[in-house]
Design a protein around this motif. Structure first.
Motif, PDB file in Angstrom:
ATOM      1  N   LEU A 101      57.855 111.926 -14.867  1.00 50.23           N
ATOM      2  CA  LEU A 101      59.180 112.511 -14.669  1.00 50.23           C
ATOM      3  C   LEU A 101      59.671 112.269 -13.244  1.00 50.23           C
ATOM      4  CD1 LEU A 101      58.809 115.912 -16.564  1.00 50.23           C
ATOM      5  CD2 LEU A 101      60.116 113.917 -17.286  1.00 50.23           C
ATOM      6  N   ALA A 102      58.739 112.269 -12.282  1.00 48.30           N
ATOM      7  CA  ALA A 102      59.111 112.006 -10.894  1.00 48.30           C
ATOM      8  C   ALA A 102      59.631 110.579 -10.733  1.00 48.30           C
ATOM      9  CB  ALA A 102      57.913 112.241  -9.979  1.00 48.30           C
ATOM     10  N   ILE A 103      59.002 109.633 -11.438  1.00 51.25           N
ATOM     11  CA  ILE A 103      59.476 108.241 -11.386  1.00 51.25           C
ATOM     12  C   ILE A 103      60.883 108.150 -11.969  1.00 51.25           C
ATOM     13  CG2 ILE A 103      59.104 105.917 -12.303  1.00 51.25           C
ATOM     14  CD1 ILE A 103      56.093 106.481 -12.181  1.00 51.25           C
ATOM     15  N   ALA A 104      61.104 108.821 -13.086  1.00 49.49           N
ATOM     16  CA  ALA A 104      62.431 108.818 -13.695  1.00 49.49           C
ATOM     17  C   ALA A 104      63.457 109.448 -12.757  1.00 49.49           C
ATOM     18  CB  ALA A 104      62.399 109.559 -15.031  1.00 49.49           C
ATOM     19  N   TRP A 105      63.049 110.501 -12.051  1.00 50.39           N
ATOM     20  CA  TRP A 105      63.967 111.169 -11.121  1.00 50.39           C
ATOM     21  C   TRP A 105      64.346 110.244  -9.961  1.00 50.39           C
ATOM     22  CZ3 TRP A 105      67.310 114.829 -11.237  1.00 50.39           C
ATOM     23  CH2 TRP A 105      67.788 115.406 -10.058  1.00 50.39           C
ATOM     24  N   GLU A 106      63.409 109.425  -9.531  1.00 49.65           N
ATOM     25  CA  GLU A 106      63.710 108.463  -8.465  1.00 49.65           C
ATOM     26  C   GLU A 106      64.795 107.472  -8.902  1.00 49.65           C
ATOM     27  OE1 GLU A 106      60.074 106.568  -7.515  1.00 49.65           O
ATOM     28  OE2 GLU A 106      59.198 108.321  -6.520  1.00 49.65           O
ATOM     29  N   LYS A 107      64.910 107.252 -10.204  1.00 52.02           N
ATOM     30  CA  LYS A 107      65.890 106.305 -10.746  1.00 52.02           C
ATOM     31  C   LYS A 107      67.148 107.020 -11.255  1.00 52.02           C
ATOM     32  CE  LYS A 107      63.032 102.782 -10.340  1.00 52.02           C
ATOM     33  NZ  LYS A 107      63.325 101.595  -9.515  1.00 52.02           N
ATOM     34  N   ARG A 108      67.353 108.265 -10.842  1.00 51.66           N
ATOM     35  CA  ARG A 108      68.431 109.074 -11.415  1.00 51.66           C
ATOM     36  C   ARG A 108      69.816 108.484 -11.186  1.00 51.66           C
ATOM     37  NH1 ARG A 108      66.344 111.331  -6.942  1.00 51.66           N
ATOM     38  NH2 ARG A 108      67.697 112.118  -5.272  1.00 51.66           N
ATOM     39  N   TRP A 109      70.042 107.859 -10.031  1.00 55.79           N
ATOM     40  CA  TRP A 109      71.381 107.342  -9.756  1.00 55.79           C
ATOM     41  C   TRP A 109      71.680 106.109 -10.599  1.00 55.79           C
ATOM     42  CZ3 TRP A 109      73.944 111.052  -8.020  1.00 55.79           C
ATOM     43  CH2 TRP A 109      73.424 111.928  -7.063  1.00 55.79           C
ATOM     44  N   GLN A 110      70.685 105.244 -10.777  1.00 55.04           N
ATOM     45  CA  GLN A 110      70.871 104.095 -11.672  1.00 55.04           C
ATOM     46  C   GLN A 110      71.077 104.566 -13.115  1.00 55.04           C
ATOM     47  OE1 GLN A 110      68.478 104.436  -9.319  1.00 55.04           O
ATOM     48  NE2 GLN A 110      67.668 102.425  -8.678  1.00 55.04           N
ATOM     49  N   LEU A 111      70.298 105.586 -13.508  1.00 55.32           N
ATOM     50  CA  LEU A 111      70.445 106.124 -14.866  1.00 55.32           C
ATOM     51  C   LEU A 111      71.814 106.777 -15.044  1.00 55.32           C
ATOM     52  CD1 LEU A 111      66.899 107.709 -15.314  1.00 55.32           C
ATOM     53  CD2 LEU A 111      67.772 105.672 -16.486  1.00 55.32           C
ATOM     54  N   LEU A 112      72.301 107.429 -14.004  1.00 53.93           N
ATOM     55  CA  LEU A 112      73.622 108.045 -14.088  1.00 53.93           C
ATOM     56  C   LEU A 112      74.710 106.973 -14.195  1.00 53.93           C
ATOM     57  CD1 LEU A 112      75.424 110.528 -14.030  1.00 53.93           C
ATOM     58  CD2 LEU A 112      75.375 110.430 -11.516  1.00 53.93           C
ATOM     59  N   ALA A 113      74.566 105.908 -13.400  1.00 49.25           N
ATOM     60  CA  ALA A 113      75.550 104.814 -13.470  1.00 49.25           C
ATOM     61  C   ALA A 113      75.575 104.221 -14.874  1.00 49.25           C
ATOM     62  CB  ALA A 113      75.211 103.743 -12.437  1.00 49.25           C
ATOM     63  N   TRP A 114      74.387 103.998 -15.432  1.00 49.67           N
ATOM     64  CA  TRP A 114      74.297 103.478 -16.798  1.00 49.67           C
ATOM     65  C   TRP A 114      74.943 104.441 -17.785  1.00 49.67           C
ATOM     66  CZ3 TRP A 114      74.193 101.005 -21.053  1.00 49.67           C
ATOM     67  CH2 TRP A 114      73.578 101.512 -22.198  1.00 49.67           C
ATOM     68  N   SER A 115      74.717 105.738 -17.598  1.00 51.97           N
ATOM     69  CA  SER A 115      75.261 106.739 -18.518  1.00 51.97           C
ATOM     70  C   SER A 115      76.781 106.759 -18.475  1.00 51.97           C
ATOM     71  CB  SER A 115      74.704 108.126 -18.165  1.00 51.97           C
ATOM     72  OG  SER A 115      73.293 108.148 -18.256  1.00 51.97           O
TER      73      SER A 115
END
Length: 285
Positions: A101-115
């Protein structure tokens, strides 16, 4: 390579993905957490919509946009954690829910952009669908399918690479070209497996009802709990199998090396004709 051959390879990937789940059952935590978070959000949203009249037009589409963004982010976030954890299993390590989950959190901004991008496309597809009765529905379905194919590997790209916004789409597109048949075959095979598991869960519910249903409310509660739990487990397994198999395909397509648990899998036909790994696995499925 024919359709049935692709689906056969898909079943091979699904079976080996099952090996990963048996060795690391904690991977099921990610689709479970994602499902609970998504359900909580949907219940909150629909609770608000129940007392609000959105009408149509700008307000409705703006609301849809927000819903799509949050739902896509939730799904992508926990999928990213599953992908990261799966990669650790391929390296022979024991993944933890917290670290993944910490790894996913590190990618939160890229994931948000994708979303956000996915939400924009989702609203456009919804608009096309409502533009006319038949033509709009057909065009929306074609557009939705093409979009789903192009973005099939978006989450693994975000987790494993440091892509720009345009780079994540390009890398996902390149990977799907190299694994076109296997990706669709895997999706079909795992969908079939999931349906069979769900039917098995419904069968458990029926058996439970026939066994204890005559006891009144306690029997009904037991049927709902046991049968519902079996169906839920089937969906969780299906989601986890999809994430594991997708990660395995991405790892091979980028590293050109079969990951752990998939060493006996013949990846030499990726992309429908590449012979980069002709010496691997002797053609086994």
């Amino acid at each position: 390579m024919g359709l049935f051959r692709r689906i056969s390879i898909g079943f091979g990937l699904a079976r080996r993905s099952g090996r990963v789940l048996r060795a690391h059952p904690n991977l099921l935590a990610f689709p479970l957490l994602g499902g609970l978070a998504g359900l909580a959000f949907v219940m909150t949203v629909f609770g608000g919509l129940f007392v609000a009249d959105l009408g149509s037009g700008v307000v409705m589409y703006a609301t849809l946009f927000v819903v799509y963004v949050v739902e896509t982010f939730i799904a992508s976030f926990f999928t990213a954690a599953l992908v990261a954890a799966t990669r650790e299993t391929f390296r022979g390590e024991e993944p933890t829910v917290r670290a993944s989950l910490a790894i996913a959190w590190e990618k939160r901004w890229q994931l948000l952009a994708w979303s956000v991008i996915a939400a924009v496309v989702g609203v456009i597809i919804r608009g096309i669908e409502e533009s006319s009765e038949i033509g709009g529905t057909i065009l929306a379905a074609v557009f939705s399918f093409a979009w789903g194919v192009m973005t099939y590997f978006i989450v693994p790209v975000i987790v494993f690479e440091e892509p720009s916004i345009t780079g994540m789409f390009k890398q996902s597109g390149r990977t799907i070209k190299r694994t076109w048949g296997e990706s669709l075959g895997t999706l079909s095979a795992i969908s079939i497996v999931t349906v069979l598991l769900v039917l098995g869960g419904l069968g458990v519910a029926v058996v439970t009802f026939l066994t204890v249903g005559s006891t009144g409310l306690p029997g009904l509660v037991a049927t709902v709990v046991i049968g519902g739990g079996a169906v839920l487990l089937a969906f969780l397994v299906g989601q986890a199998l999809t994430g594991v198999a997708k990660t395995a395909l991405y790892v091979y397509a980028t590293d050109e090396e079969a990951p752990e648990f998939f060493e006996d899998m013949d990846f030499s036909q990726l992309g429908g004709g590449s012979q980069r790994s002709a010496g691997m696995a002797g053609g086994r499925i």
